[in-house]
Design an enzyme around this catalytic site. Structure first.
Site, mmCIF file in Angstrom:
data_model
loop_
_atom_site.group_PDB
_atom_site.id
_atom_site.type_symbol
_atom_site.label_atom_id
_atom_site.label_comp_id
_atom_site.label_asym_id
_atom_site.label_seq_id
_atom_site.Cartn_x
_atom_site.Cartn_y
_atom_site.Cartn_z
ATOM 1 C CG ASP A 231 -45.226 -12.943 1.783
ATOM 2 O OD1 ASP A 231 -44.501 -12.013 2.198
ATOM 3 O OD2 ASP A 231 -44.870 -13.717 0.869
ATOM 4 C CE LYS B 86 -38.485 -9.672 -1.041
ATOM 5 N NZ LYS B 86 -37.647 -9.788 -2.238
ATOM 6 C CG HIS C 9 -41.875 -15.525 -2.927
ATOM 7 N ND1 HIS C 9 -41.058 -16.408 -2.240
ATOM 8 C CD2 HIS C 9 -41.035 -14.683 -3.596
ATOM 9 C CE1 HIS C 9 -39.800 -16.116 -2.488
ATOM 10 N NE2 HIS C 9 -39.754 -15.074 -3.310
ATOM 11 C CB CYS D 254 -39.340 -17.037 -5.766
ATOM 12 S SG CYS D 254 -37.549 -16.996 -5.697
ATOM 13 C CD GLN E 40 -41.978 -7.709 -3.578
ATOM 14 O OE1 GLN E 40 -41.842 -6.519 -3.868
ATOM 15 N NE2 GLN E 40 -40.992 -8.583 -3.683
#
Length: 401
Positions: A197, A223, A120, A359, A200
């Site tokens: 990261d 999220k 991303h 993104c 998600q």
């Protein structure tokens, strides 16, 4: 056989959207919110909002207590060793920028930063810009045919000059879990810092940061069924001292005069200014709600729903699924159809999906695509949502034939 979500009623916006003729299938961008979160926000604002850590009055004490209780809840959710390892920011993007600036001092010209080809923008651009500022080399780890970071290539590219590895846990475009244990082990063998990261990945299952063994883990509240404007950093105890202060102002300062200042240690030293107090308190309420659910039932529902989504798309002519998605989302293109045109027709029929580069523009360029449609699921979705999607998709494809 219908697949019904037993948690759908816990999210009042889902029924509100359905009354508006909308089917929400864009949870990878942001999730709808549980009633428990709405109740917590209402309680905070209706019973006296106040700044945290600074005031001695009762509203301030209540706000501080709730704020720090949420920090402990996040620590518990991630199985961090201590709540002092949890830093609140104004989003995952802010968190990754904090790391890129705060770790700048550990790099020297010629050092290398390794990221993957599927990142991303939030986990690409901060490191790209750091590399340009400090004359570093940005190394891109390629993908294999299944949309996973290629471990053979990574083992050759992560070497003695690698100072940091920053990779996604779960791709927001390809919907696949990345091989983190092997990747992190490769980086650790070279003495490199590791950043995951988890924006998600954190949404699906419980992830143990101590078992994972990364130095930093980042995610965004919105999220994870929580409020917007809030990001979280987990920092390992060995890596935390390497992080320099990067934003300066109220609360993070220990002592100051006109020509000198000393700053607080983590976490408060990295939370300059008024933090997103209501969002932090709201995230705590969301985690309480999520913690009360049957995690096995949630995982089973998500897996079955995703299987039906994937099978339904694969059964349709001209539809090409990107990668080998495992859970939560599927990105796809249709032969001879621009993703924006298809998204427009789906939107006209009340289907809320995402279109474009998500993104992750370099990834889509690598795939030779101007964009893709992404359908992403939340624990409130059910099989009727998929039936409406497939009906709208079929009608759209007839018009675009």
């Amino acid at each position: 056989m219908p697949l019904i979500s037993p948690w759908r009623a816990d999210f009042p916006a889902i029924d509100a959207l359905q009354r508006q003729g909308q089917t929400y299938l864009d949870s990878a961008a942001t999730t709808q919110k549980p009633q428990a979160l709405l109740d917590a926000l209402m309680h905070y604002y209706c019973n006296g909002a106040a700044n945290v850590h600074r005031a001695q009055h009762l509203p301030g004490a209540h706000a501080t207590q709730a704020f720090e209780a949420s920090r402990s809840k996040v620590s518990h959710w991630l199985n961090a060793a201590d709540s002092g390892q949890i830093i609140f920011t104004h989003g995952a993007t802010s968190a990754l920028n904090l790391l890129a600036y705060g770790l700048e001092g550990v790099f020297s010209a010629g050092d290398e930063i390794a990221i993957s080809a599927l990142e991303h923008h939030a986990n690409l651009l901060p490191w790209q810009q750091l590399a340009q500022r400090r004359n570093l080399k940005l190394v891109i780890l390629p993908l294999d045919a299944h949309g996973l970071i290629d471990l053979d290539a990574a083992s050759a590219l992560i070497g003695p000059n690698t100072r940091l590895l920053a990779v996604s846990q779960f791709s927001n475009v390809l919907g696949a879990w990345q091989p983190l244990p092997r990747l992190l082990a490769l980086a650790r063998a070279q003495g490199a810092l590791t950043v995951v990261d988890g924006a998600q990945g954190v949404v699906h299952g419980r992830h143990d940061v101590q078992a994972l063994g990364c130095d930093f883990y980042v995610f965004s509240s919105h999220k994870l069924y929580g409020p917007e404007g809030l990001g979280v950093i987990y920092a390992g105890n060995e890596a935390l001292p390497k992080l320099a202060h990067w934003q300066f102002g109220g609360e993070m300062v220990l002592t100051a005069d006109y020509r000198h200042a000393e700053f607080r240690a983590a976490p408060l030293g990295f939370e300059a200014g008024t933090p997103p107090i209501a969002s932090v308190i709201g995230l705590g309420a969301t985690l309480d709600y999520l913690d009360s659910l049957d995690q096995r039932a949630v995982a089973d529902h998500e897996a079955q729903l995703h299987k039906r989504l994937l099978e339904g798309l694969q059964q349709r002519d001209r539809v090409r699924v990107l990668g080998a998605p495992e859970l939560a989302l599927v990105s796809f293109v249709v032969e001879g159809v621009h993703n924006a045109d298809l998204a427009h027709l789906l939107t006209e029929q009340g289907i809320a999906v995402r279109a474009g580069h998500h993104c992750a523009m370099p990834l889509l360029k690598h795939l030779g695509l101007p964009g893709a449609i992404r359908v992403s699921l939340g624990l409130y979705n059910d099989s009727d949502d998929l039936l409406r999607l497939f009906s709208a998709l079929d009608q759209s494809l007839e018009l675009l034939a």
